[in-house]
Design an enzyme around this catalytic site. Structure first.
Site, PDB file in Angstrom:
ATOM      1  N   ASN B  68     -77.142  15.469   3.045  1.00  0.00           N
ATOM      2  CA  ASN B  68     -76.653  14.842   4.276  1.00  0.00           C
ATOM      3  C   ASN B  68     -75.614  13.801   3.946  1.00  0.00           C
ATOM      4  O   ASN B  68     -75.598  13.227   2.853  1.00  0.00           O
ATOM      5  CB  ASN B  68     -77.795  14.225   5.088  1.00  0.00           C
ATOM      6  CG  ASN B  68     -78.042  12.772   4.719  1.00  0.00           C
ATOM      7  OD1 ASN B  68     -77.356  11.860   5.201  1.00  0.00           O
ATOM      8  ND2 ASN B  68     -79.007  12.544   3.824  1.00  0.00           N
ATOM      9  N   VAL B  70     -74.572  11.394   6.683  1.00  0.00           N
ATOM     10  CA  VAL B  70     -74.473  10.753   7.999  1.00  0.00           C
ATOM     11  C   VAL B  70     -73.570   9.524   7.914  1.00  0.00           C
ATOM     12  O   VAL B  70     -72.745   9.288   8.803  1.00  0.00           O
ATOM     13  CB  VAL B  70     -75.882  10.377   8.526  1.00  0.00           C
ATOM     14  CG1 VAL B  70     -75.770   9.520   9.781  1.00  0.00           C
ATOM     15  CG2 VAL B  70     -76.696  11.633   8.793  1.00  0.00           C
ATOM     16  N   LEU B  72     -74.562   6.235   7.827  1.00  0.00           N
ATOM     17  CA  LEU B  72     -75.051   5.039   8.521  1.00  0.00           C
ATOM     18  C   LEU B  72     -74.534   4.861   9.942  1.00  0.00           C
ATOM     19  O   LEU B  72     -74.255   3.740  10.376  1.00  0.00           O
ATOM     20  CB  LEU B  72     -74.729   3.786   7.687  1.00  0.00           C
ATOM     21  CG  LEU B  72     -75.482   3.690   6.351  1.00  0.00           C
ATOM     22  CD1 LEU B  72     -74.999   2.480   5.570  1.00  0.00           C
ATOM     23  CD2 LEU B  72     -76.984   3.598   6.575  1.00  0.00           C
ATOM     24  N   CYS B 128     -77.408   3.781  -0.480  1.00  0.00           N
ATOM     25  CA  CYS B 128     -76.889   4.873   0.340  1.00  0.00           C
ATOM     26  C   CYS B 128     -75.671   5.487  -0.332  1.00  0.00           C
ATOM     27  O   CYS B 128     -74.675   4.796  -0.571  1.00  0.00           O
ATOM     28  CB  CYS B 128     -76.500   4.377   1.728  1.00  0.00           C
ATOM     29  SG  CYS B 128     -75.827   5.708   2.742  1.00  0.00           S
ATOM     30  N   ILE B 189     -87.602   7.430  -3.771  1.00  0.00           N
ATOM     31  CA  ILE B 189     -86.192   7.358  -4.091  1.00  0.00           C
ATOM     32  C   ILE B 189     -85.332   7.587  -2.844  1.00  0.00           C
ATOM     33  O   ILE B 189     -85.761   8.251  -1.905  1.00  0.00           O
ATOM     34  CB  ILE B 189     -85.800   8.424  -5.159  1.00  0.00           C
ATOM     35  CG1 ILE B 189     -86.101   9.843  -4.683  1.00  0.00           C
ATOM     36  CG2 ILE B 189     -86.478   8.134  -6.475  1.00  0.00           C
ATOM     37  CD1 ILE B 189     -85.585  10.947  -5.612  1.00  0.00           C
ATOM     38  N   THR B 191     -81.532   9.261  -1.826  1.00  0.00           N
ATOM     39  CA  THR B 191     -81.067  10.619  -2.142  1.00  0.00           C
ATOM     40  C   THR B 191     -80.238  10.665  -3.427  1.00  0.00           C
ATOM     41  O   THR B 191     -79.597   9.695  -3.807  1.00  0.00           O
ATOM     42  CB  THR B 191     -80.231  11.177  -0.983  1.00  0.00           C
ATOM     43  OG1 THR B 191     -79.203  10.234  -0.675  1.00  0.00           O
ATOM     44  CG2 THR B 191     -81.078  11.420   0.247  1.00  0.00           C
ATOM     45  N   THR B 264     -87.217  14.520   5.006  1.00  0.00           N
ATOM     46  CA  THR B 264     -86.738  15.875   5.282  1.00  0.00           C
ATOM     47  C   THR B 264     -87.804  16.781   5.907  1.00  0.00           C
ATOM     48  O   THR B 264     -87.494  17.618   6.753  1.00  0.00           O
ATOM     49  CB  THR B 264     -86.219  16.483   3.960  1.00  0.00           C
ATOM     50  OG1 THR B 264     -85.223  15.601   3.437  1.00  0.00           O
ATOM     51  CG2 THR B 264     -85.604  17.849   4.176  1.00  0.00           C
TER      52      THR B 264
HETATM   53  C1  FMN Z   1     -80.452  12.735   7.393  1.00  0.00           C
HETATM   54  C2  FMN Z   1     -80.892  11.630   6.491  1.00  0.00           C
HETATM   55  C3  FMN Z   1     -80.503  10.316   6.754  1.00  0.00           C
HETATM   56  C4  FMN Z   1     -80.885   9.280   5.923  1.00  0.00           C
HETATM   57  N1  FMN Z   1     -80.520   7.999   6.221  1.00  0.00           N
HETATM   58  C5  FMN Z   1     -80.978   6.964   5.465  1.00  0.00           C
HETATM   59  C6  FMN Z   1     -80.705   5.626   5.818  1.00  0.00           C
HETATM   60  O1  FMN Z   1     -80.084   5.346   6.831  1.00  0.00           O
HETATM   61  N2  FMN Z   1     -81.188   4.631   5.011  1.00  0.00           N
HETATM   62  C7  FMN Z   1     -81.907   4.901   3.881  1.00  0.00           C
HETATM   63  O2  FMN Z   1     -82.315   3.989   3.176  1.00  0.00           O
HETATM   64  N3  FMN Z   1     -82.194   6.173   3.533  1.00  0.00           N
HETATM   65  C8  FMN Z   1     -81.751   7.215   4.288  1.00  0.00           C
HETATM   66  N4  FMN Z   1     -82.070   8.513   3.936  1.00  0.00           N
HETATM   67  C9  FMN Z   1     -82.891   8.756   2.742  1.00  0.00           C
HETATM   68  C10 FMN Z   1     -84.380   8.937   3.107  1.00  0.00           C
HETATM   69  O3  FMN Z   1     -84.879   7.777   3.729  1.00  0.00           O
HETATM   70  C11 FMN Z   1     -85.213   9.274   1.865  1.00  0.00           C
HETATM   71  O4  FMN Z   1     -85.063   8.234   0.924  1.00  0.00           O
HETATM   72  C12 FMN Z   1     -84.795  10.581   1.212  1.00  0.00           C
HETATM   73  O5  FMN Z   1     -84.405  11.500   2.211  1.00  0.00           O
HETATM   74  C13 FMN Z   1     -85.882  11.205   0.334  1.00  0.00           C
HETATM   75  O6  FMN Z   1     -87.015  11.571   1.081  1.00  0.00           O
HETATM   76  P1  FMN Z   1     -87.266  13.081   1.643  1.00  0.00           P
HETATM   77  O7  FMN Z   1     -87.027  14.010   0.503  1.00  0.00           O
HETATM   78  O8  FMN Z   1     -88.668  13.075   2.157  1.00  0.00           O
HETATM   79  O9  FMN Z   1     -86.263  13.296   2.739  1.00  0.00           O
HETATM   80  C14 FMN Z   1     -81.679   9.557   4.777  1.00  0.00           C
HETATM   81  C15 FMN Z   1     -82.069  10.872   4.508  1.00  0.00           C
HETATM   82  C16 FMN Z   1     -81.695  11.908   5.339  1.00  0.00           C
HETATM   83  C17 FMN Z   1     -82.144  13.297   5.019  1.00  0.00           C
END
Ligand code: FMN
Ligand code: FAD
Ligand code: FAD
Ligand code: FMN
Ligand code: FES
Ligand code: FES
Lengths: 255, 302, 302, 255
Positions: B68, B70, B72, B128, B189, B191, B264
């Protein structure tokens, strides 16, 4: 909330054109609330291998049945094509087309390719809409009979002239606007077509709704991944196709 | 059976937290189930001023994961305080505000404004990968982490979680720097930086060229980092990265997570958080575990 | 149609290389198909003295990937020269010797011994996450990379490929260091450090606790790194990490790889290299591409 | 090379005990060359989601048919259980049991749980072997009839005494060795059982072959992931279960 996750039994499934698969599933909840232009977010494989659902428009509904048609394009839709028994569907989602038969007496429905599918239920609800359906070539023509059952004013166009009108559907719309009064245009299809429809509509001061596509995460408005650019600009520049759309007024969005 | 966990003095009814950015401000998923099911909700990353985010496409699927970018997109911290906190306050789940700044001053200012606002904790997003200024630049250098954490701590009146980036050579250095800076907890973690190219058009699929990788694919990297960090700090840890089912959540807790965040997985299954919580309970029943805290860090190294 | 590629003066009949450690010395897969199908075979990592490797279990599957912790089990460079090179010389594919040392001197000594032995290129494995000394320790510091490359280049009479570790904050720094040190080519990525815990026994699944993550899951990270490295160096690149089919290989080439290596994919499909080569040809036919080199670095950034 | 990848049609599949699935597939190539103790490396899901095959022993072969029996344990075997039409199999792999009826006049075959499956074809080829089969409890007992058809000297033991001999199969072996001449022991089962068999055999100077399990990558000897520790020590300490095994002389390996 009018959407939820449903396990939907597959009632029928057939390939109606090369790589185009027509599916009907059983789901009273979706069938009873769905409106034209809304979509389904479909689980195509296991969540480990394919963490994302695939957005597919609702083509039609009747009683407890929901019909959708998809093109086999990549990993997800190829896998969806293999599911025989039960499909996991999140829906109905998104904003439908605005139907107001009083103000919009002379509607035109114009679709291209897989963008014709979300227009069928719409055409059925409108009063004798003028319908233009564009396809690349004869072998791709789908749903012609269904649309003809919905309205007497259906014209099919093919890019290569192998069937129906020889050329783009947009040409038919141009002629129509020149000759007749058109109050509203509804459209879905490839971006170049939508762009042309939008221009034409705005140049002629016709209200116009278009349905957009975008890659999606959640499908319900939470993740902000499915943006489209709006005419508002600035920090509010992007809207969510899944929640604010997929149907937008042509004047709202930048294509 | 006890599911309550305590993160830096804040008691969560259970260890399930929504991962920032995947759950908006809770409104949409809140229509599908009660947010009381959750231990905490960590909201979409906030910035001082509203932000438009990156151009689309912003997401694509990869093998076992997603990318992704996005960038912020958010209405800014003030709009969040005004419009979203009152809604979230209707639920018993705790509120974590995820904050990202272009400058250290931004973080401090947000910490000030959010401290009295009703949120329970702050999560500093210094990781980020999808924005040019700030973000990941802060999170990949131990000295900067130390400094920024110290500064934010001066302004925050609520516990501060530092969210670590996996895009580093040594995660333990970053964790120790955050601890030294006064962090109350760590989350990890964020991403992994990734990229996908459409071989038909030859263009990167994401308009931003690169994006952040999350989902099942990253789980082994995340578990490893949680384990390493648990060995080198005393801080409570919120573990995340690919958690899809109860077993995954248990694995993170054994590695050293006091709570887990789910990102996710919500996309495929809108009820993911609820079913992961149930999965933890099932595991506890099967192995006769009375207190979920008894799992934390219990991986056996012989 | 031309499939030939040139890496640092060595001509490969096609861009498919076997990734070190996944293909042994070619004997086993060579029973299944002719190694003439390959552009090159990169053999199991060699050390100066024979090595027993790590205790088992050494492998496990993760979501979309695998973790391994073989730990460089190998018969030593002399046995390789004596027993394996004559076998490999029966084929037209080029031979790349992957070398790993505990000390810089080890690398230099191996470069000496291998230079006249019939191998076509050396690949310096400075990124193995599964051994304590040497390995990854060399590969995560730009200064060390510069120095070790310079030293090895003094001893090698054949082209030297430096294999980069993805477990770093900035891959471009490492690539530039290798280039400055005189590397003739780069290969990337080695495995990402990961971990998996068996929640039934509560033990790490791998006896070594952590292992290297490879396979489809890591592809977006690898593509991103290849792309970044292609932007900052002029060296030929061998791209790898999760390549499973022809489309994946094409994606790596568009990102900037001159050749691709296939590792984990061999395990599921012993004919993976052959079918990936065919997939590249299919793509070239479909898009009317006459020379496979015309794909390299052709990702379109607008 | 006597192994290759084959797409094998499923002829029959049934659950013969809770979570124990008995499968027969069509594959003349494997059926004609396979020897007792060899195994198959089976693709259980798509290569993206599950990059590794799963090793499963050959239980029996007849004409063009290959039989194997697996326990549903995790992701892979659960997925394998869903395949109805065609299974992708790499095999036959590994070293078989050494059968030499001249020197080994009085063979004992001893297996535990899923470790009994690779012993059936062996028992059939030996001359009236003494067979001990251990299971946790009555509901787990499988293949009893098949083994009884192969030899008149078959005893089943259950840990909880719910069927047959009450106790571990190893106790039966202990008694046997005390009373009769045993020239060779063949064994497969959980590690604690193999360890006991190995000790007993070595204490009594009986030749003994055991079949080991290890997590595997390639299955053909190339990746060095499937090690077991050998008695040779030093830098040659580890051997490959897939290629040098899965059958080893008990004296070769450290358990
Ligand atoms: C679409 C999307 C938007 C995200 N936006 C943020 C964010 O604004 N701030 C942040 O700290 N992490 C953000 N993340 C990271 C997630 O909070 C998380 O750390 C990461 O996706 C790993 O977890 P998961 O594998 O369960 O998705 C985002 C992840 C995704 C997929
Ligand atoms: C609101 C909406 C309605 C749609 N209705 C239909 C329909 O009725 N019939 C139909 O055939 N198609 C429809 N599409 C397009 C359909 O979603 C894509 O063709 C499908 O997602 C492709 O998935 P794949 O895995 O087969 O392809 P891949 O290219 O392998 O997909 C990779 C990833 O990109 C996403 N993606 C690729 N193309 C699109 C796209 N055009 N739109 C959104 N996401 C995409 C996929 O969802 C997946 O996450 C619609 C899209 C949207 C947004
Ligand atoms: C030579 C050999 C013969 C075997 N014969 C049989 C048989 O006839 N019947 C039967 O039921 N089982 C047999 N097994 C065990 C069988 O391979 C595992 O039960 C199976 O791999 C589990 O896969 P899973 O995905 O369901 O489990 P998971 O635990 O989810 O598997 C995760 C990973 O670990 C590996 N793994 C887990 N347990 C084992 C194990 N015991 N041995 C090797 N790899 C393992 C899997 O292959 C996979 O890569 C044999 C193993 C070996 C090595
Ligand atoms: C079992 C195994 C053993 C490996 N051994 C080595 C090695 O000896 N030397 C090395 O440089 N890389 C080694 N690697 C890393 C691979 O060469 C490759 O960089 C990595 O696996 C990514 O490619 P893939 O995803 O196609 O497997 C090994 C990988 C695996 C899976
Ligand atoms: S797909 Fe998540 S907001 Fe639209
Ligand atoms: S599984 Fe690869 S060597 Fe045995």
């Amino acid at each position: 909330m009018n959407h939820d996750v449903y396990k939907c039994k597959v009632i029928s499934k057939k390939e109606i054109a090369p790589n185009i698969v027509d599916v009907t599933v059983l789901c009273r909840e979706i069938a009873e609330t769905a409106q034209p232009g809304q979509f389904l977010h479909i689980k195509c494989g296991d969540e480990i291998s394919m963490p994302l659902r695939r957005p597919i428009s609702i083509c039609d509904t009747f009683e407890d049945k929901v019909r959708f048609i998809f093109e086999r394009k990549g990993r997800g839709t190829n896998h969806l094509n293999l599911i025989e028994d039960e499909i996991d569907i999140l829906g109905p989602l998104g904003n439908p087309f605005t139907i107001s038969n009083d103000a919009f007496c002379n509607p035109v429905v114009i679709g291209g390719g897989i963008g014709t599918y979300p227009l069928l239920k719409l055409a059925k609800l409108l009063e004798k809409p003028t319908v233009y359906l564009g396809f690349r070539s004869k072998s791709q023509v789908t749903l012609e009979e269904d649309f003809k059952a919905a309205s007497p004013n259906v014209t099919v166009a093919t890019d290569d002239g192998s069937y129906g009108y020889n050329g783009f559907a947009i040409e038919l719309l141009k002629d129509k606007i020149k000759q007749d009064k058109v109050d509203v245009i509804y459209s879905c299809g490839p971006t170049p077509m939508l762009r042309a429809v939008k221009e034409l509509a705005e140049a002629n001061n016709i209200r116009c709704q278009i349905s957009l596509e975008q890659r999606m995460g959640c499908g319900i408005g939470a993740c902000l991944t499915c943006s489209c650019e709006t005419t508002s600009g600035g920090t509010w520049k992007y809207k969510r196709v899944c929640k604010n759309g997929p149907v937008f007024w042509s004047t709202e969005v930048v294509l | 059976m006890n599911l309550k966990v305590n993160i830096a003095g804040v008691e969560l009814s259970n260890p399930i937290i929504t991962a920032s950015g995947t759950f908006g401000f809770g409104r949409e998923y809140g229509e599908m189930y009660s947010l009381d099911e959750l231990g905490a909700i960590c909201v979409k990353g906030l910035t001082l001023a509203p932000r438009a985010g990156n151009p689309p496409p912003r997401i694509t699927e990869t093998y076992g994961g997603i990318l992704n970018s996005v960038g912020l997109q958010n209405p800014g911290v003030d709009m969040f305080i005004k419009n979203e906190i009152p809604e979230l306050k209707k639920y018993t789940c705790k509120i974590i505000a995820n904050i990202a700044g272009n400058t250290i001053e931004d973080y401090c200012e947000m910490a000030e404004r959010l401290s009295g606002s009703g949120v329970d904790m702050l999560e500093m997003n210094i990781s980020c990968p999808n924005v040019k200024e700030g973000g990941v630049a802060f999170g990949t250098n131990a000295k900067t982490i130390l400094h920024i954490t110290q500064e934010v701590k001066k302004h925050a009146k609520i516990p501060v979680i530092v969210k670590l980036s996996p895009n580093v050579t040594d995660i333990t250095e970053m964790a120790k720097a955050a601890e030294a800076g006064g962090a109350d907890a760590l989350s990890l973690i964020n991403t992994l930086l990734g990229m996908a190219i459409d071989i038909k058009t030859r263009r990167p699929i994401l308009a931003n060229i690169t994006g952040g990788l999350s989902g099942p694919a990253v789980k082994p990297v995340a578990v490893r980092m949680v384990y390493q960090v648990a060995q080198c700090t005393k801080l409570p840890i919120i573990g995340m990265g690919g958690i899809t089912n109860g077993d995954d959540a248990v694995e993170f807790m054994l590695a050293g997570s006091n709570a887990v965040a789910v990102g996710t997985a919500n996309f495929m299954n809108p009820y993911a958080c609820v079913s992961i919580k149930k999965g933890i309970v099932d595991y506890m029943n099967q192995y006769h575990i009375k207190d979920v805290n008894d799992l934390v860090g219990q991986v056996v190294i012989k």
